[in-house]
Design an enzyme around this catalytic site. Structure first.
Site, PDB file in Angstrom:
ATOM      1  N   HIS A 246      -9.213   2.875   3.934  1.00  0.00           N
ATOM      2  CA  HIS A 246      -9.559   3.507   5.208  1.00  0.00           C
ATOM      3  C   HIS A 246     -11.048   3.353   5.542  1.00  0.00           C
ATOM      4  CE1 HIS A 246      -5.663   5.395   4.728  1.00  0.00           C
ATOM      5  NE2 HIS A 246      -5.797   6.116   5.823  1.00  0.00           N
TER       6      HIS A 246
ATOM      7  N   CYS B 180      -4.019  -0.964  -2.223  1.00  0.00           N
ATOM      8  CA  CYS B 180      -4.131   0.488  -2.371  1.00  0.00           C
ATOM      9  C   CYS B 180      -4.937   0.762  -3.626  1.00  0.00           C
ATOM     10  CB  CYS B 180      -2.736   1.105  -2.490  1.00  0.00           C
ATOM     11  SG  CYS B 180      -2.736   2.862  -2.922  1.00  0.00           S
TER      12      CYS B 180
ATOM     13  N   ASP C  16       0.858  -1.181   0.000  1.00  0.00           N
ATOM     14  CA  ASP C  16       0.000   0.000   0.000  1.00  0.00           C
ATOM     15  C   ASP C  16       0.896   1.234   0.000  1.00  0.00           C
ATOM     16  OD1 ASP C  16      -2.271   1.640   0.254  1.00  0.00           O
ATOM     17  OD2 ASP C  16      -2.180   1.602   2.431  1.00  0.00           O
ATOM     18  N   SER C  17       0.301   2.365  -0.312  1.00  0.00           N
ATOM     19  CA  SER C  17       1.047   3.618  -0.265  1.00  0.00           C
ATOM     20  C   SER C  17       1.293   4.079   1.163  1.00  0.00           C
ATOM     21  CB  SER C  17       0.288   4.708  -1.038  1.00  0.00           C
ATOM     22  OG  SER C  17      -0.996   4.900  -0.475  1.00  0.00           O
TER      23      SER C  17
ATOM     24  N   GLU D   6      -8.081   8.548  10.055  1.00  0.00           N
ATOM     25  CA  GLU D   6      -6.781   8.504  10.714  1.00  0.00           C
ATOM     26  C   GLU D   6      -6.805   9.257  12.046  1.00  0.00           C
ATOM     27  OE1 GLU D   6      -3.510   9.545   8.232  1.00  0.00           O
ATOM     28  OE2 GLU D   6      -3.790   7.807   6.907  1.00  0.00           O
TER      29      GLU D   6
ATOM     30  N   CYS E 106     -11.776   2.827  -0.695  1.00  0.00           N
ATOM     31  CA  CYS E 106     -10.518   3.225  -0.068  1.00  0.00           C
ATOM     32  C   CYS E 106     -10.331   2.336   1.140  1.00  0.00           C
ATOM     33  CB  CYS E 106     -10.561   4.701   0.347  1.00  0.00           C
ATOM     34  SG  CYS E 106      -9.126   5.244   1.318  1.00  0.00           S
TER      35      CYS E 106
END
Length: 279
Positions: A200, A86, A23-24, A166, A198
């Site tokens: 997240h 990602c 992933d990034s 986050e 995404c």
């Protein structure tokens, strides 16, 4: 400048070799978590490019070059398959990764999410929430239309949600109002299925479900883990060993909050973290 990436030789992969996940940044740990739950016997090597995140603001050539560096690193760990955890990398460099590794199974969060959405939609109207780069790439629409060109896909960029996740504001009023605002155009289009585009966003499933209980939510981390299980089974590469699996985590930088965010995403303590600069 392109790196010279060795092609895996046929027949050298075995079931005990690890799955390579990359992933990034830190978001791909949600995919690792799903893989741990779905494939508890598998060894996993993870690389997060935390020094160069975000990828979404970078050019296609830069993303491809960074991706090649990561894949080369994972190949040095003798991985038996690759999981692109990602959405930005999957949108830009998926085909490039496939070309690099030959017949090794390569799984993408986008392809897995698109196929699952097609399974659950009832009216062929699918919504996608994702970062700007993923939306602008039109990758989810292409993946969906490759299987069913008659399906309508409406993609909505939701860049603020990454920072809110986050921050840990998973049930915060600010997050709720932001989600509500982002979903307005999607709901106006009568979609019945929403892809969380995404890594997240699985953390926002409870909040999103409260806001739109009638929508089917597609969690690409879960669908990617299932697709990985199927691909390994088809290649006779499932690890049936009962030994305790080995999990290794590499990052290109260790920001101050990485441990906190990473353990929240992974759902367990982060052990064996090593820093490895690429390029």
């Amino acid at each position: 400048m392109w790196l010279l990436v060795r092609q895996p030789e046929s027949g050298i992969m075995n079931s005990k070799q690890p799955i390579g996940v990359f992933d990034s940044g830190v978001g791909g740990l949600t995919v690792v978590r799903a893989l741990m739950e779905r494939l508890p016997n598998e060894n996993i090597v993870y690389f997060g490019d935390t020094a160069r995140v975000p990828y979404g603001v970078k050019s296609r050539n830069t993303i491809e070059e960074f991706t090649m560096q990561i894949v080369e690193f994972l190949l040095q760990h003798q991985v038996k398959s690759l999981v692109i955890a990602c959405n930005t990398i999957a949108a830009v460099a998926y085909k490039r990764v496939q070309q690099m590794v030959g017949n090794m199974p390569v799984l993408s969060v986008i392809e897995a999410g698109a196929q699952e959405a097609l399974k659950v939609t009832r009216n062929n109207h699918i919504g996608v929430i994702a970062t700007n780069t993923t939306v602008n790439s039109n990758a989810y629409a292409r993946a969906v239309h490759a299987h069913n060109p008659d399906t309508r896909v409406l993609s909505q960029a939701t860049p603020l949600l990454v920072s809110l996740v986050e921050e840990g504001w998973l049930d915060h009023e600010v997050t709720r109002l932001t989600v509500r605002e982002y979903l307005k155009p999607i709901l106006a289009d009568d979609v019945d299925t929403l892809i969380l585009g995404c890594t997240h966003f699985p953390h926002l499933k409870p909040l999103i479900k409260q806001e739109v209980p009638h929508l089917e939510l597609v969690d690409s981390s879960i669908t990617t883990a299932e697709a990985t299980a199927q691909a390994l089974a088809a290649a006779s590469l499932l690890n049936t060993s009962e030994q305790t699996p080995d999990y290794r985590f590499y990052v290109s930088d260790i920001p101050l909050r990485f441990q906190t965010i990473g353990e929240r995403f992974l759902g367990r303590s982060l052990e064996q973290i090593e820093m490895m600069r690429l390029g």
